[in-house]
Scaffold this motif. Structure first.
Motif, PDB file in Angstrom:
ATOM      1  N   GLY A   1      -5.364   0.473  -6.779  1.00 16.36           N
ATOM      2  CA  GLY A   1      -5.142   1.022  -5.444  1.00 16.36           C
ATOM      3  C   GLY A   1      -6.276   0.714  -4.474  1.00 16.36           C
ATOM      4  O   GLY A   1      -6.140   0.948  -3.273  1.00 16.36           O
ATOM      5  N   TYR A   2      -7.418   0.207  -4.964  1.00 16.25           N
ATOM      6  CA  TYR A   2      -8.542  -0.120  -4.068  1.00 16.25           C
ATOM      7  C   TYR A   2      -8.732  -1.633  -4.001  1.00 16.25           C
ATOM      8  O   TYR A   2      -8.529  -2.331  -4.991  1.00 16.25           O
ATOM      9  CB  TYR A   2      -9.838   0.521  -4.559  1.00 16.25           C
ATOM     10  CG  TYR A   2      -9.854   2.007  -4.357  1.00 16.25           C
ATOM     11  CD1 TYR A   2     -10.245   2.558  -3.136  1.00 16.25           C
ATOM     12  CD2 TYR A   2      -9.462   2.860  -5.381  1.00 16.25           C
ATOM     13  CE1 TYR A   2     -10.250   3.938  -2.961  1.00 16.25           C
ATOM     14  CE2 TYR A   2      -9.457   4.236  -5.205  1.00 16.25           C
ATOM     15  CZ  TYR A   2      -9.854   4.763  -4.003  1.00 16.25           C
ATOM     16  OH  TYR A   2      -9.847   6.117  -3.827  1.00 16.25           O
ATOM     17  N   LYS A   3      -9.117  -2.086  -2.794  1.00 16.87           N
ATOM     18  CA  LYS A   3      -9.349  -3.531  -2.610  1.00 16.87           C
ATOM     19  C   LYS A   3     -10.746  -3.754  -2.041  1.00 16.87           C
ATOM     20  O   LYS A   3     -11.255  -2.932  -1.274  1.00 16.87           O
ATOM     21  CB  LYS A   3      -8.320  -4.100  -1.617  1.00 16.87           C
ATOM     22  CG  LYS A   3      -6.944  -4.285  -2.182  1.00 16.87           C
ATOM     23  CD  LYS A   3      -6.339  -5.617  -1.701  1.00 16.87           C
ATOM     24  CE  LYS A   3      -5.263  -6.114  -2.636  1.00 16.87           C
ATOM     25  NZ  LYS A   3      -4.189  -5.138  -2.844  1.00 16.87           N
ATOM     26  N   GLU A   4     -11.288  -4.889  -2.396  1.00 18.31           N
ATOM     27  CA  GLU A   4     -12.606  -5.269  -1.895  1.00 18.31           C
ATOM     28  C   GLU A   4     -12.551  -5.503  -0.376  1.00 18.31           C
ATOM     29  O   GLU A   4     -11.589  -6.084   0.119  1.00 18.31           O
ATOM     30  CB  GLU A   4     -12.962  -6.566  -2.619  1.00 18.31           C
ATOM     31  CG  GLU A   4     -14.144  -7.224  -2.125  1.00 18.31           C
ATOM     32  CD  GLU A   4     -14.341  -8.616  -2.756  1.00 18.31           C
ATOM     33  OE1 GLU A   4     -13.603  -9.007  -3.687  1.00 18.31           O
ATOM     34  OE2 GLU A   4     -15.246  -9.286  -2.263  1.00 18.31           O
ATOM     35  N   SER A   5     -13.552  -5.021   0.359  1.00 22.15           N
ATOM     36  CA  SER A   5     -13.605  -5.255   1.808  1.00 22.15           C
ATOM     37  C   SER A   5     -15.051  -5.052   2.263  1.00 22.15           C
ATOM     38  O   SER A   5     -15.842  -4.410   1.564  1.00 22.15           O
ATOM     39  CB  SER A   5     -12.699  -4.263   2.537  1.00 22.15           C
ATOM     40  OG  SER A   5     -13.272  -2.976   2.462  1.00 22.15           O
TER      41      SER A   5
ATOM     42  N   LEU B   1     -12.788  -2.306  -9.715  1.00 20.39           N
ATOM     43  CA  LEU B   1     -12.262  -1.227  -8.867  1.00 20.39           C
ATOM     44  C   LEU B   1     -11.086  -0.528  -9.523  1.00 20.39           C
ATOM     45  O   LEU B   1     -10.370  -1.113 -10.339  1.00 20.39           O
ATOM     46  CB  LEU B   1     -11.834  -1.799  -7.510  1.00 20.39           C
ATOM     47  CG  LEU B   1     -12.974  -2.318  -6.624  1.00 20.39           C
ATOM     48  CD1 LEU B   1     -12.427  -2.944  -5.347  1.00 20.39           C
ATOM     49  CD2 LEU B   1     -13.955  -1.194  -6.276  1.00 20.39           C
ATOM     50  N   LYS B   2     -10.873   0.737  -9.130  1.00 21.50           N
ATOM     51  CA  LYS B   2      -9.714   1.487  -9.629  1.00 21.50           C
ATOM     52  C   LYS B   2      -8.442   0.897  -9.019  1.00 21.50           C
ATOM     53  O   LYS B   2      -8.509   0.280  -7.936  1.00 21.50           O
ATOM     54  CB  LYS B   2      -9.817   2.950  -9.207  1.00 21.50           C
ATOM     55  CG  LYS B   2     -10.800   3.729 -10.034  1.00 21.50           C
ATOM     56  CD  LYS B   2     -10.725   5.197  -9.696  1.00 21.50           C
ATOM     57  CE  LYS B   2     -11.816   5.957 -10.417  1.00 21.50           C
ATOM     58  NZ  LYS B   2     -12.240   7.171  -9.774  1.00 21.50           N
TER      59      LYS B   2
ATOM     60  N   LYS C   1      -8.771   4.644 -14.472  1.00 17.64           N
ATOM     61  CA  LYS C   1      -8.279   3.748 -13.413  1.00 17.64           C
ATOM     62  C   LYS C   1      -6.930   4.224 -12.898  1.00 17.64           C
ATOM     63  O   LYS C   1      -6.513   3.881 -11.814  1.00 17.64           O
ATOM     64  CB  LYS C   1      -8.077   2.333 -13.988  1.00 17.64           C
ATOM     65  CG  LYS C   1      -9.331   1.532 -14.118  1.00 17.64           C
ATOM     66  CD  LYS C   1      -8.942   0.109 -14.506  1.00 17.64           C
ATOM     67  CE  LYS C   1     -10.056  -0.519 -15.293  1.00 17.64           C
ATOM     68  NZ  LYS C   1      -9.655  -1.681 -16.069  1.00 17.64           N
TER      69      LYS C   1
ATOM     70  N   LYS D   1     -15.788   6.880  -5.480  1.00 20.04           N
ATOM     71  CA  LYS D   1     -14.362   7.082  -5.778  1.00 20.04           C
ATOM     72  C   LYS D   1     -13.572   5.816  -6.130  1.00 20.04           C
ATOM     73  O   LYS D   1     -12.614   5.867  -6.885  1.00 20.04           O
ATOM     74  CB  LYS D   1     -13.676   7.803  -4.602  1.00 20.04           C
ATOM     75  CG  LYS D   1     -13.763   7.061  -3.273  1.00 20.04           C
ATOM     76  CD  LYS D   1     -13.108   7.858  -2.155  1.00 20.04           C
ATOM     77  CE  LYS D   1     -13.094   7.135  -0.821  1.00 20.04           C
ATOM     78  NZ  LYS D   1     -14.377   6.643  -0.319  1.00 20.04           N
ATOM     79  N   ALA D   2     -13.983   4.661  -5.595  1.00 19.76           N
ATOM     80  CA  ALA D   2     -13.192   3.444  -5.804  1.00 19.76           C
ATOM     81  C   ALA D   2     -13.556   2.690  -7.074  1.00 19.76           C
ATOM     82  O   ALA D   2     -12.854   1.771  -7.474  1.00 19.76           O
ATOM     83  CB  ALA D   2     -13.386   2.515  -4.604  1.00 19.76           C
TER      84      ALA D   2
ATOM     85  N   LEU E   1     -15.911  -1.409   2.302  1.00 17.39           N
ATOM     86  CA  LEU E   1     -16.116  -0.831   0.969  1.00 17.39           C
ATOM     87  C   LEU E   1     -17.531  -1.153   0.461  1.00 17.39           C
ATOM     88  O   LEU E   1     -18.229  -0.290  -0.067  1.00 17.39           O
ATOM     89  CB  LEU E   1     -15.073  -1.380  -0.003  1.00 17.39           C
ATOM     90  CG  LEU E   1     -15.125  -0.780  -1.399  1.00 17.39           C
ATOM     91  CD1 LEU E   1     -14.379   0.537  -1.438  1.00 17.39           C
ATOM     92  CD2 LEU E   1     -14.530  -1.708  -2.429  1.00 17.39           C
TER      93      LEU E   1
END
Ligand code: ATP
Ligand code: MG
Length: 650
Positions: free
Chosen positions: A566-570, A563-564, A362, A538-539, A573
């Protein structure tokens, strides 16, 4: 330093079917020969142990009960300790212990020998006899292996219970095993918090009539409230002699009972023998890890699990290797603890879990890259199938593309490794995500519903066709459950409960639990296949996939993802993820639901508990045993995520 000079070549192929070839010489000869006469083969391995009396019969097989090396007499602690104190190993470190705070204690083979002998005398003086059960509820301190070995010295059967368990779980295990003694500490430390172990024990033994004595290891500075049955460890051993006459036990005498992880249901009390088990551990430890005398072995399991028993205590000690015991978690106080341990103690072998690796993945690469990991020569993994993505990260980032990886498949029930690369014997080209081949002397098969071998390039149930020395003798006090759980599905074969694929080169790929297999549009997919596809995006740091009934497809795919950083749900994504799955696995694998969460429900040994996700997503009441769940909060979070989802889709 790596022994075999690596001729590693990695292609950049996106679909991750790369082969990594470390001196690609395939020597299957040993494996082939071993299967021709399994009994003779294992008898040769058993010869490496110290026996006071040789066995009369190699294998007494009354299916499904196996007795190995009957008539033989030996003692486990003699094999682990006495043999080292008259030679060069005497003053070598047996254990290097490090606490979460960074305190270090080194114990030589001679010191360990003395401590085990004294503690064994103390147990004997408390009336513990051959065959009595002793529960050990100690944190990851050197006294834990000392207590185990002391039990084995006097022929007592140890039951180690992981200190993350509550008092109820402890009560259940004490009552199931009818232990006479419990060994604990006043406190343990986990993630900076003090665990008041003695208090947990006090409450656990209120309803355990079998317990006659409690031994307490004092670690903290607070005074301990001693009760009638309580004894302080240091006071008990103070007056004891440095030598304890070992109890010579039959090969089939139980060495320990250990409860399984509870990933798929209520934990089972697995009973292991002495002679067969030690033979299996001696051989596999040498084959898989290719032990050298100078090795410093870092196994990150808790000794409360079978990996800790077999490859932190018995395996390294049988071979006179130095073992690191770490009383801490991988990511507290900083997410780099294992790398720090490797650097500080110059560990040569690291044996850890895919779960721990996914936690580390992560974070940014600069963390592991800031440590000197050049002492490593071999990496290992166990506990769950390793996703190819994670394998590659391990190989490149930690092993710097020079350390082979051994992916070891086995179970509490098998005692020791059953499928793995065996670097001590041969070098097989590695395939990221495949555990490769059965270890010598182990007859593994992949079969269909009718118990018939499947062809290469097909999937099947993983079974074991012939008895093996590390095989469980039974489930404690429950022969019926033993027979029903492992021997009723396929006539004459041990049923592992796992689902796997055998490829065109006969490599074995573990795909997940048979009970979790998804049947999508006529195809059978293991959870692992889909989870690895998600993790290769990648996320995504972690993934758990389950299925639920669907009117059109029969079964629909539901994914829970972490998620790793730095990544956010959207919405983008989600769309990218769906595309990625369609592209990598195929349109049939299009997930019906994707949920994002901060945590997945796991057992305390770090395995994803998919059955809990399944019961939440099908809206059923939480069914089944949750006693080994690591963190209640993970379930509460998933329930909330699911409620929100249902509100939206109403
Ligand atoms: P329970 O039997 O109580 O449900 P559990 O099966 O998780 O718990 P363990 O004996 O600790 O208890 O784990 C053995 C299982 O772990 C195997 O059956 C397999 O599913 C999984 N496993 C272990 N090593 C590997 C590996 N290298 N690759 C894939 N799966 C693995
Ligand atoms: Mg199991």
């Amino acid at each position: 330093m790596i022994e075999q000079k690596s001729s590693t070549t990695i292609s950049d192929d996106e679909n991750k079917t790369l082969e990594i070839n470390l001196q690609g010489k395939i020597l299957h000869e040993t494996r082939k020969k071993a299967l021709e006469n399994i009994e003779e083969f294992w008898a040769q391995q058993a010869d490496n142990l110290i026996w006071s009396k040789k066995w009369d019969k190699i294998l007494d097989w009354h299916p499904p009960f196996a007795k190995w090396f009957t008539g033989g007499l030996l003692n486990a602690s003699v094999n682990c300790l006495d043999k080292h104190i008259d030679n060069i190993n005497k003053n070598k470190a047996a254990i290097i212990w490090e606490s979460e705070a960074g305190d270090v204690r080194t114990i030589t083979y001679n010191q360990l020998y003395i401590e085990v002998n004294r503690f064994a005398n103390a147990l004997r003086n408390l009336g513990v006899k051959k065959g009595d059960r002793v529960t050990i509820y100690l944190p990851m301190v050197p006294e834990l292996p000392i207590a185990m070995l002391a039990c084995s010295r006097i022929g007592a059967i140890h039951i180690v219970v992981f200190t993350g368990f509550s008092s109820q779980a402890l009560t259940d295990r004490i009552n199931d095993s009818k232990s006479k003694v419990i060994i604990t500490a006043d406190e343990g430390i986990r993630r900076g918090k003090i665990l008041e172990l003695k208090k947990i024990v006090d409450s656990a033994i209120e309803t355990t009539p079998s317990i006659e004595n409690v031994i307490v290891l004092k670690r903290g500075t607070n005074e301990i409230n001693l009760k009638d049955k309580d004894h302080l460890w240091h006071e008990l051993v103070r007056k004891e002699k440095f030598y304890c006459q070992p109890e010579l036990v039959e090969s089939t005498h139980p060495l320990y009972i250990l409860y399984t992880s509870g990933s798929t249901g209520k934990p089972k009390g697995v009973l292991h023998s002495t002679g067969g088990y030690l033979t299996h551990i001696y051989a596999t430890a040498k084959w898989v890890f290719d032990y050298k005398n100078e090795d410093i072995f870092l196994c990150t399991a808790d000794i409360g699990w079978v990996t800790g028993h077999s490859y932190m205590v018995y395996g390294p000690l049988l071979h006179g290797v130095t073992s690191i015991i770490y009383e801490g978690t991988p990511d507290y106080p900083t997410p780099d603890r294992y790398w720090a341990l490797v650097e500080k103690h110059r560990a040569t072998i690291l044996y850890t879990t895919p779960t721990a690796l996914r936690i580390y993945m992560k974070y940014d690469l600069s963390l592991p890259n800031s440590f000197d990991l050049s002492s490593l020569r071999l990496l290992g993994t166990v506990g769950e199938a390793i996703n190819p993505e994670v394998w590659l990260w391990y190989f490149k980032t930690i092993g710097k593309e020079k350390c082979p990886i051994v992916d070891t498949w086995w179970q509490t029930e098998t005692g020791g490794t059953m499928i793995s690369q065996c670097l001590g014997i041969d070098t097989i080209p590695m395939k990221p995500g495949s555990a490769t081949f059965p270890v010598p002397g182990i007859d593994i098969g992949l079969v269909d519903e009718n118990g018939i071998d499947v062809e290469p390039n097909s999937k099947g149930y993983l079974v074991i066709k012939k008895p093996w020395p590390g095989m469980l003798m039974t489930l404690w006090n429950n022969d019926d459950k033993y027979v029903n759980t492992y021997w009723n599905k396929f006539q004459g074969f041990y049923y592992s409960g796992d689902f796997a694929l055998i490829d065109q080169d006969n490599y074995i790929w573990l795909l997940g639990r048979s009970d979790d297999v998804l049947k999508i549009a006529g195809h059978r997919l293991g959870t692992m296949e889909l989870e690895s596809a998600f993790v290769s995006f990648k996320a995504v740091a972690e993934a758990a996939v389950i299925s639920k009934p669907d009117e059109q497809k029969g079964e629909a795919i539901v994914a829970f993802l972490v998620l790793k950083s730095g990544y956010k749900e959207s919405p983008e994504l989600r769309a990218d993820l769906v595309n990625h799955i369609r592209k990598t696995v195929g349109p049939i694998a299009t997930p019906n639901e994707i949920h994002f969460t901060n945590k997945l429900p796991k057992t305390r040994s770090g395995k994803i508990m998919r059955r809990l996700l399944k019961s939440i997503s099908t809206n059923s009441e939480m069914i089944g045993d949750t006693s080994t769940l690591e963190d209640e909060a993970s379930i509460e979070e998933i329930k909330q995520v699911y409620r929100d989802f249902q509100d939206i889709t109403k």
